[in-house]
Design a protein around this motif. Structure first.
Motif, PDB file in Angstrom:
ATOM      1  N   LYS A   5     -12.979  -2.360  -4.063  1.00  0.00           N
ATOM      2  CA  LYS A   5     -11.979  -3.416  -3.959  1.00  0.00           C
ATOM      3  C   LYS A   5     -10.875  -3.185  -4.988  1.00  0.00           C
ATOM      4  CE  LYS A   5     -15.015  -6.998  -2.075  1.00  0.00           C
ATOM      5  NZ  LYS A   5     -15.484  -8.400  -2.186  1.00  0.00           N
ATOM      6  N   ARG A  38       0.848  -1.179   0.000  1.00  0.00           N
ATOM      7  CA  ARG A  38       0.000   0.000   0.000  1.00  0.00           C
ATOM      8  C   ARG A  38       0.884   1.230   0.000  1.00  0.00           C
ATOM      9  NH1 ARG A  38      -5.368  -0.822   3.181  1.00  0.00           N
ATOM     10  NH2 ARG A  38      -5.959  -2.839   2.368  1.00  0.00           N
ATOM     11  N   THR A  48     -11.517   5.140   0.899  1.00  0.00           N
ATOM     12  CA  THR A  48     -10.754   6.386   0.926  1.00  0.00           C
ATOM     13  C   THR A  48     -11.716   7.552   1.011  1.00  0.00           C
ATOM     14  OG1 THR A  48      -9.003   7.635  -0.210  1.00  0.00           O
ATOM     15  CG2 THR A  48     -10.711   6.688  -1.591  1.00  0.00           C
ATOM     16  N   ARG A 105     -11.150  -1.856   0.120  1.00  0.00           N
ATOM     17  CA  ARG A 105     -10.457  -0.613   0.425  1.00  0.00           C
ATOM     18  C   ARG A 105     -11.476   0.509   0.556  1.00  0.00           C
ATOM     19  NH1 ARG A 105      -5.274   1.031  -2.902  1.00  0.00           N
ATOM     20  NH2 ARG A 105      -5.337   2.507  -1.169  1.00  0.00           N
ATOM     21  N   TRP A 138      -6.750   3.891  -7.735  1.00  0.00           N
ATOM     22  CA  TRP A 138      -6.496   2.489  -7.378  1.00  0.00           C
ATOM     23  C   TRP A 138      -6.060   1.633  -8.563  1.00  0.00           C
ATOM     24  CZ3 TRP A 138     -11.404   1.327  -3.895  1.00  0.00           C
ATOM     25  CH2 TRP A 138     -11.286   2.056  -2.700  1.00  0.00           C
TER      26      TRP A 138
END
Length: 225
Positions: free
Chosen positions: A185, A5, A202, A200, A96
């Motif tokens: 994801k 990450r 954010t 995930r 991403w």
């Protein structure tokens, strides 16, 4: 190659970032005790929730234009929309997704740069570049053909953002910056192997001025529920 990450965010760098400076100064200090930086950002942008319930204040949704990849970076172009949630979901997909096999780090960053607001007073480009592997690491990832794809789920205005703007609905009309939390994801693959889709989330700062397409302001250091 093991996946990694790339948050790259530390307290000192964000304390001096343009995004934090702008948002912290605009918030109700009484609300910002334990998580001052995050709440400052959220309260500043909290207007969207009440605004969304009101026809006069809400940003008018617009259908996004087809997203065509750029010739050099291979990244997806930002959509033409005035809906902060729609834009945030598209921006999250861009953040991403990467492919070291076909793009250099410089080209990848150039693709992301197109998503940014051109208002330097608010743009926090460092918070975006912190999401991208360093040039050295990118080269190592390229040696292993590493690439990532994303599947974006839902987006929403964080509760702290909505509550703060409910207290001061007019605060949004200065910068028109909205906080949006996006979940989804990310799947990472490399030479001969890969990882399954990992959940995930954010929180992004998105600017959507009236009669203008939305643009990315930055990425918050913490996810706001």
């Amino acid at each position: 190659m093991p996946k990694k990450r790339f948050s790259g965010v530390d307290g000192d760098s964000h304390a001096s970032s343009p995004l934090r400076r702008v948002l912290i100064g605009a918030v109700l200090l009484a609300v910002l005790t334990a998580i001052a930086g995050l709440l400052a950002f959220l309260t500043r942008q909290e207007s969207p929730a009440p605004a969304k319930d009101s026809a006069s204040a809400a940003p008018s949704p617009a259908s996004p234009s087809p997203q065509a990849p750029s010739d050099e970076s291979g990244s997806v172009a930002p959509p033409s929309t005035s809906d902060p949630i729609m834009f945030a979901k598209a921006a999250t997909n861009a953040l991403w997704t990467y492919d070291t096999r076909s793009s250099s780090q410089d080209k990848h960053l150039a693709g992301l740069k197109r998503w940014m607001t051109d208002e330097k007073k608010y743009a926090d480009w460092k918070s975006v570049t912190d999401q991208v592997p360093s040039a050295v690491l990118w080269t190592r990832m390229r040696d292993n053909y590493q690439h990532a794809s994303a599947k974006v789920g839902e987006g929403h205005f964080p509760q702290a953002f909505k509550s703060a703007l409910a207290a001061d609905p007019g605060a949004i009309t200065d910068a028109y910056i909205y906080a949006v939390t996006v979940t989804g994801k990310q799947s990472i693959a490399w030479k001969g192997s890969g990882a399954g889709a990992e959940s995930r989330s954010t929180t992004l700062a998105v600017q959507c001025r009236p009669h203008q397409d939305c643009a990315l302001v930055g990425v918050l250091p913490s996810v706001a529920p």
